[in-house]
Motif scaffolding. Structure first.
Motif, PDB file in Angstrom:
ATOM      1  N   ILE A 162      -6.329  17.615 -12.258  1.00 52.73           N
ATOM      2  CA  ILE A 162      -4.874  17.786 -12.286  1.00 52.73           C
ATOM      3  C   ILE A 162      -4.154  16.442 -12.315  1.00 52.73           C
ATOM      4  O   ILE A 162      -2.945  16.393 -12.501  1.00 52.73           O
ATOM      5  N   GLY A 163      -4.880  15.343 -12.134  1.00 51.30           N
ATOM      6  CA  GLY A 163      -4.288  14.015 -12.159  1.00 51.30           C
ATOM      7  C   GLY A 163      -4.015  13.488 -10.769  1.00 51.30           C
ATOM      8  O   GLY A 163      -3.823  14.256  -9.821  1.00 51.30           O
ATOM      9  N   LYS A 164      -3.998  12.165 -10.657  1.00 47.57           N
ATOM     10  CA  LYS A 164      -3.890  11.546  -9.334  1.00 47.57           C
ATOM     11  C   LYS A 164      -2.626  11.918  -8.568  1.00 47.57           C
ATOM     12  O   LYS A 164      -2.701  12.259  -7.381  1.00 47.57           O
ATOM     13  N   PRO A 165      -1.429  11.852  -9.167  1.00 44.48           N
ATOM     14  CA  PRO A 165      -0.240  12.178  -8.371  1.00 44.48           C
ATOM     15  C   PRO A 165      -0.284  13.589  -7.791  1.00 44.48           C
ATOM     16  O   PRO A 165       0.006  13.799  -6.607  1.00 44.48           O
ATOM     17  N   ALA A 166      -0.677  14.574  -8.621  1.00 48.98           N
ATOM     18  CA  ALA A 166      -0.740  15.954  -8.144  1.00 48.98           C
ATOM     19  C   ALA A 166      -1.863  16.130  -7.120  1.00 48.98           C
ATOM     20  O   ALA A 166      -1.700  16.832  -6.118  1.00 48.98           O
ATOM     21  N   LEU A 167      -2.993  15.476  -7.363  1.00 48.38           N
ATOM     22  CA  LEU A 167      -4.110  15.568  -6.419  1.00 48.38           C
ATOM     23  C   LEU A 167      -3.730  14.958  -5.074  1.00 48.38           C
ATOM     24  O   LEU A 167      -4.007  15.543  -4.015  1.00 48.38           O
ATOM     25  N   HIS A 168      -3.106  13.803  -5.097  1.00 52.10           N
ATOM     26  CA  HIS A 168      -2.719  13.152  -3.850  1.00 52.10           C
ATOM     27  C   HIS A 168      -1.707  14.005  -3.083  1.00 52.10           C
ATOM     28  O   HIS A 168      -1.789  14.124  -1.851  1.00 52.10           O
ATOM     29  N   ALA A 169      -0.759  14.620  -3.799  1.00 51.03           N
ATOM     30  CA  ALA A 169       0.215  15.494  -3.133  1.00 51.03           C
ATOM     31  C   ALA A 169      -0.484  16.708  -2.523  1.00 51.03           C
ATOM     32  O   ALA A 169      -0.182  17.119  -1.389  1.00 51.03           O
ATOM     33  N   LEU A 170      -1.419  17.275  -3.265  1.00 47.37           N
ATOM     34  CA  LEU A 170      -2.176  18.435  -2.774  1.00 47.37           C
ATOM     35  C   LEU A 170      -2.939  18.093  -1.508  1.00 47.37           C
ATOM     36  O   LEU A 170      -2.865  18.812  -0.488  1.00 47.37           O
ATOM     37  N   LEU A 171      -3.678  16.994  -1.542  1.00 46.83           N
ATOM     38  CA  LEU A 171      -4.493  16.625  -0.383  1.00 46.83           C
ATOM     39  C   LEU A 171      -3.619  16.259   0.813  1.00 46.83           C
ATOM     40  O   LEU A 171      -3.952  16.594   1.953  1.00 46.83           O
ATOM     41  N   THR A 172      -2.499  15.593   0.562  1.00 44.16           N
ATOM     42  CA  THR A 172      -1.598  15.260   1.672  1.00 44.16           C
ATOM     43  C   THR A 172      -1.113  16.526   2.362  1.00 44.16           C
ATOM     44  O   THR A 172      -1.124  16.631   3.601  1.00 44.16           O
ATOM     45  N   THR A 173      -0.701  17.518   1.573  1.00 36.86           N
ATOM     46  CA  THR A 173      -0.209  18.781   2.144  1.00 36.86           C
ATOM     47  C   THR A 173      -1.244  19.419   3.055  1.00 36.86           C
ATOM     48  O   THR A 173      -0.945  19.804   4.194  1.00 36.86           O
ATOM     49  N   TRP A 174      -2.482  19.529   2.569  1.00 35.01           N
ATOM     50  CA  TRP A 174      -3.477  20.312   3.303  1.00 35.01           C
ATOM     51  C   TRP A 174      -4.175  19.504   4.388  1.00 35.01           C
ATOM     52  O   TRP A 174      -4.497  20.052   5.453  1.00 35.01           O
ATOM     53  N   LEU A 175      -4.395  18.224   4.170  1.00 35.50           N
ATOM     54  CA  LEU A 175      -5.012  17.425   5.234  1.00 35.50           C
ATOM     55  C   LEU A 175      -4.082  17.290   6.429  1.00 35.50           C
ATOM     56  O   LEU A 175      -4.542  17.147   7.565  1.00 35.50           O
ATOM     57  N   ASP A 176      -2.777  17.356   6.192  1.00 33.76           N
ATOM     58  CA  ASP A 176      -1.823  17.356   7.304  1.00 33.76           C
ATOM     59  C   ASP A 176      -1.938  18.619   8.149  1.00 33.76           C
ATOM     60  O   ASP A 176      -1.408  18.667   9.264  1.00 33.76           O
TER      61      ASP A 176
END
Length: 208
Positions: A145-159
């Motif tokens: 999905i690309g780095k920006p979307a991946l980073h946003a996804l992981l930030t949401t769920w790892l939080d």
């Protein structure tokens, strides 16, 4: 337009199939379909993750992020029958498959939710169990999905990890496994390489 497994409502014509996930400790027969991730066989990264991670917590709340048709969530549920397992995905077809696979494999301690990329219920209902907190997260995340979307996804769920919770992520080295490791560290999330096999990295991540 090409269809991707991270589409909410894939338009690819249905072509049901069955795959077997055979691990040293369990055997799952899983229904699949076109328009979902790895419909023809259990993905190698998923296998590396499931063969490398330690046993999940025996109790508590466990999450499979990007569950697809359910192999990781169902393995978690089988290995930790006293825990409550949730699988989430943006792909509605995958979520329906995962629910049927749980029923067909007689696993009652697992549920699945169709969510938006922002981590909210896709049907517009109030937030529920997907909000966590989670004692463990296992994921073969959607790198493409690309780095920006991946980073946003992981930030949401790892939080949404509990303070003592741990995530295990499997990522191909040549698709950015090492750069993801560095990015997670830069975000204040203690990360270590838990395993390396067949070109994949398994990253162990704490909330920080």
């Amino acid at each position: 337009m090409a269809q991707h497994y991270f589409d909410s409502d894939p338009e690819a014509a249905s072509r049901p199939a069955t795959v077997d996930l055979v691990l040293p400790d369990l055997h799952l027969r899983l229904g699949t379909d076109r328009g979902v991730f790895s419909p023809g066989k259990a993905d190698l990264g998923t296998r590396v993750l499931l063969e490398s991670v330690p046993a999940p917590p025996a109790q508590g709340r466990l999450l499979d992020l990007g569950c697809g048709y359910g192999p990781i969530a169902l393995a978690m549920a089988a290995r930790a029958p006293g825990a409550s397992v949730l699988g989430v995905d943006v792909n509605g077809r995958a979520v329906e498959l995962a629910r049927r696979n749980a029923e067909n494999n007689r696993l009652s301690n697992v549920d699945f939710r169709h969510v938006t990329p922002e981590g909210r219920p896709a049907d517009g209902t109030p937030p529920g169990p997907e909000q966590g907190p989670f004692d463990a997260i296992w994921s073969n995340p959607p790198i493409r999905i690309g780095k920006p979307a991946l980073h946003a996804l992981l930030t949401t769920w790892l939080d949404r990890l509990s303070p003592e919770g741990t995530a295990h992520l499997v990522v191909q080295r040549n698709l950015g496994g090492d750069s993801l490791h560095r990015w997670l560290e830069s975000q204040g999330r203690p990360t270590e390489r838990a395993a390396s096999r067949a070109g994949y990295r398994v990253l162990r991540v704490r909330r920080g």
